[in-house]
Write a protein that holds these residues in place. Sequence first.
Motif, PDB file in Angstrom:
ATOM      1  N   TYR A   1      -0.584   1.924 -22.607  1.00  0.00           N
ATOM      2  CA  TYR A   1       0.591   2.271 -23.392  1.00  0.00           C
ATOM      3  C   TYR A   1       1.892   2.007 -22.640  1.00  0.00           C
ATOM      4  O   TYR A   1       2.950   1.884 -23.267  1.00  0.00           O
ATOM      5  CB  TYR A   1       0.530   3.738 -23.812  1.00  0.00           C
ATOM      6  N   LEU A   2       1.811   1.897 -21.305  1.00  0.00           N
ATOM      7  CA  LEU A   2       3.018   1.577 -20.548  1.00  0.00           C
ATOM      8  C   LEU A   2       3.541   0.183 -20.883  1.00  0.00           C
ATOM      9  O   LEU A   2       4.739  -0.083 -20.741  1.00  0.00           O
ATOM     10  CB  LEU A   2       2.739   1.674 -19.049  1.00  0.00           C
ATOM     11  N   ALA A   3       2.647  -0.697 -21.330  1.00  0.00           N
ATOM     12  CA  ALA A   3       3.083  -2.036 -21.722  1.00  0.00           C
ATOM     13  C   ALA A   3       3.964  -2.004 -22.961  1.00  0.00           C
ATOM     14  O   ALA A   3       4.706  -2.960 -23.224  1.00  0.00           O
ATOM     15  CB  ALA A   3       1.873  -2.931 -21.965  1.00  0.00           C
ATOM     16  N   LEU A   4       3.903  -0.923 -23.727  1.00  0.00           N
ATOM     17  CA  LEU A   4       4.757  -0.782 -24.906  1.00  0.00           C
ATOM     18  C   LEU A   4       6.109  -0.165 -24.569  1.00  0.00           C
ATOM     19  O   LEU A   4       6.996  -0.131 -25.432  1.00  0.00           O
ATOM     20  CB  LEU A   4       4.066   0.083 -25.960  1.00  0.00           C
ATOM     21  N   ILE A   5       6.271   0.333 -23.331  1.00  0.00           N
ATOM     22  CA  ILE A   5       7.494   1.041 -22.959  1.00  0.00           C
ATOM     23  C   ILE A   5       8.288   0.297 -21.895  1.00  0.00           C
ATOM     24  O   ILE A   5       9.472   0.004 -22.070  1.00  0.00           O
ATOM     25  CB  ILE A   5       7.165   2.474 -22.476  1.00  0.00           C
ATOM     26  N   LEU A   6       7.644  -0.040 -20.781  1.00  0.00           N
ATOM     27  CA  LEU A   6       8.369  -0.563 -19.626  1.00  0.00           C
ATOM     28  C   LEU A   6       9.036  -1.915 -19.865  1.00  0.00           C
ATOM     29  O   LEU A   6      10.183  -2.116 -19.437  1.00  0.00           O
ATOM     30  CB  LEU A   6       7.424  -0.640 -18.422  1.00  0.00           C
ATOM     31  N   PRO A   7       8.399  -2.905 -20.513  1.00  0.00           N
ATOM     32  CA  PRO A   7       9.081  -4.209 -20.662  1.00  0.00           C
ATOM     33  C   PRO A   7      10.386  -4.140 -21.437  1.00  0.00           C
ATOM     34  O   PRO A   7      11.253  -4.997 -21.243  1.00  0.00           O
ATOM     35  CB  PRO A   7       8.035  -5.063 -21.400  1.00  0.00           C
ATOM     36  N   SER A   8      10.536  -3.183 -22.311  1.00  0.00           N
ATOM     37  CA  SER A   8      11.771  -3.067 -23.102  1.00  0.00           C
ATOM     38  C   SER A   8      12.423  -1.701 -22.926  1.00  0.00           C
ATOM     39  O   SER A   8      13.037  -1.172 -23.850  1.00  0.00           O
ATOM     40  CB  SER A   8      11.462  -3.297 -24.588  1.00  0.00           C
ATOM     41  N   ALA A   9      12.302  -1.132 -21.747  1.00  0.00           N
ATOM     42  CA  ALA A   9      12.766   0.238 -21.534  1.00  0.00           C
ATOM     43  C   ALA A   9      14.279   0.346 -21.446  1.00  0.00           C
ATOM     44  O   ALA A   9      14.848   1.376 -21.819  1.00  0.00           O
ATOM     45  CB  ALA A   9      12.127   0.815 -20.270  1.00  0.00           C
ATOM     46  N   VAL A  10      14.949  -0.678 -20.970  1.00  0.00           N
ATOM     47  CA  VAL A  10      16.379  -0.584 -20.692  1.00  0.00           C
ATOM     48  C   VAL A  10      17.106  -1.697 -21.426  1.00  0.00           C
ATOM     49  O   VAL A  10      16.677  -2.852 -21.416  1.00  0.00           O
ATOM     50  CB  VAL A  10      16.662  -0.684 -19.175  1.00  0.00           C
ATOM     51  N   SER A  11      18.203  -1.332 -22.078  1.00  0.00           N
ATOM     52  CA  SER A  11      19.094  -2.286 -22.725  1.00  0.00           C
ATOM     53  C   SER A  11      20.425  -2.291 -21.992  1.00  0.00           C
ATOM     54  O   SER A  11      21.067  -1.245 -21.853  1.00  0.00           O
ATOM     55  CB  SER A  11      19.302  -1.914 -24.201  1.00  0.00           C
ATOM     56  N   VAL A  12      20.828  -3.451 -21.513  1.00  0.00           N
ATOM     57  CA  VAL A  12      22.086  -3.558 -20.767  1.00  0.00           C
ATOM     58  C   VAL A  12      23.268  -3.217 -21.667  1.00  0.00           C
ATOM     59  O   VAL A  12      24.242  -2.586 -21.223  1.00  0.00           O
ATOM     60  CB  VAL A  12      22.225  -4.969 -20.176  1.00  0.00           C
ATOM     61  N   PHE A  13      23.209  -3.604 -22.927  1.00  0.00           N
ATOM     62  CA  PHE A  13      24.296  -3.278 -23.844  1.00  0.00           C
ATOM     63  C   PHE A  13      24.480  -1.767 -23.962  1.00  0.00           C
ATOM     64  O   PHE A  13      25.608  -1.262 -23.927  1.00  0.00           O
ATOM     65  CB  PHE A  13      24.015  -3.890 -25.211  1.00  0.00           C
ATOM     66  N   ASN A  14      23.387  -1.034 -24.093  1.00  0.00           N
ATOM     67  CA  ASN A  14      23.483   0.428 -24.181  1.00  0.00           C
ATOM     68  C   ASN A  14      24.046   1.026 -22.898  1.00  0.00           C
ATOM     69  O   ASN A  14      24.817   1.998 -22.939  1.00  0.00           O
ATOM     70  CB  ASN A  14      22.111   1.018 -24.485  1.00  0.00           C
ATOM     71  N   ILE A  15      23.679   0.466 -21.761  1.00  0.00           N
ATOM     72  CA  ILE A  15      24.215   0.956 -20.491  1.00  0.00           C
ATOM     73  C   ILE A  15      25.724   0.726 -20.425  1.00  0.00           C
ATOM     74  O   ILE A  15      26.483   1.603 -19.978  1.00  0.00           O
ATOM     75  CB  ILE A  15      23.502   0.267 -19.305  1.00  0.00           C
ATOM     76  N   LEU A  16      26.170  -0.415 -20.891  1.00  0.00           N
ATOM     77  CA  LEU A  16      27.607  -0.701 -20.867  1.00  0.00           C
ATOM     78  C   LEU A  16      28.378   0.226 -21.802  1.00  0.00           C
ATOM     79  O   LEU A  16      29.496   0.658 -21.476  1.00  0.00           O
ATOM     80  CB  LEU A  16      27.849  -2.160 -21.251  1.00  0.00           C
ATOM     81  N   VAL A  17      27.806   0.539 -22.950  1.00  0.00           N
ATOM     82  CA  VAL A  17      28.468   1.470 -23.864  1.00  0.00           C
ATOM     83  C   VAL A  17      28.559   2.856 -23.237  1.00  0.00           C
ATOM     84  O   VAL A  17      29.608   3.511 -23.288  1.00  0.00           O
ATOM     85  CB  VAL A  17      27.714   1.516 -25.210  1.00  0.00           C
TER      86      VAL A  17
END
Length: 317
Positions: A167-183
């Motif tokens: 189930y980690l394969a469903l979370i870790l590859p897309s865990a962080v969005s740079v756009f959200n971090i910038l906002v």
Amino acid sequence: MTAVPGTRQDPEPSVRKPGRWSTPPRPVWEEEPSRAGQAGKGIALGLACLAVLFPLWIVIVTSLQTKRTIDEAGGLVVIPRSITFVAYQELLSGGQVQRAALVSVGVTVVGTLFSMAVSVLCAYGLSRGGSLGHRWILMTLLATMFFGAGLIPTYLLVQALGLTDTYLALILPSAVSVFNILVLRAFFMNISQELVDSARIDGAGEWRILIGIVMPLSRAVIAVISLFYAVGYWSAWFNASIYLTDQDMMPLQNVMIQLVQKQERPVGLSAQINTGQLSPLAVQMAVMVLALLPVAVLSPFVQKHFKKGMLTGAVKG
């Protein structure tokens, strides 16, 4: 006030207090809209709402119809004739669909919490001007928005880490969005520096400032970004299709794709469909409704935060 004889006094202008549903004052340079313009706007908005709601209405109505009604209509039903919840009862009574729904809920909750924790910590560190290497880290994050490794290197990395069929394969590859971090970073930078400095003078550390001051003042943007992550995890299907081979681990979106494409039928429904008790089309529409329901329920509660959270975080700073 008494009028003085022989003079003309204009009546005092009435001041209307803005209410909750009152129209905001129009700028002096903006002309009053004509009746034709108002009617055109109403018609355009009505057609746009109809274009969005009409397909949703068809999906919901078809999922609540019997097999006989669907056969008589020749497919999708627009006008309901009889209401039955047999398709939903069968889907939620156990089997692959119910297990897939639980998998989607678990991945969405855990993934959203993990993504928000990483995004908030990263954004807070980048919003502090004196943090170590924050400029180089920010440039590196910005570079990932324009350049990506590609699908094959990403798959090889996930496979090398031993995350396939987990189930980690469903979370870790897309865990962080740079756009959200910038906002988030832009929103954190708009918080009064005097407030942060006063807390630091009183002996508060960075963790205390983040948890006790920054996050309570950033509830709007945190709610919006959390919804973005939650919708992304709930709607994701691509990672499961390439990283998972066990059908019991598939989330709801992948089961829905298999059902709509008629590759296979969910376990527990084949007998009812083959005997004519259930319509395959009603089952397909019911799965779609179950997939759309969480987003439709949560969106109105976060809607009030969209303007403050997104505009303040993306425009200022």
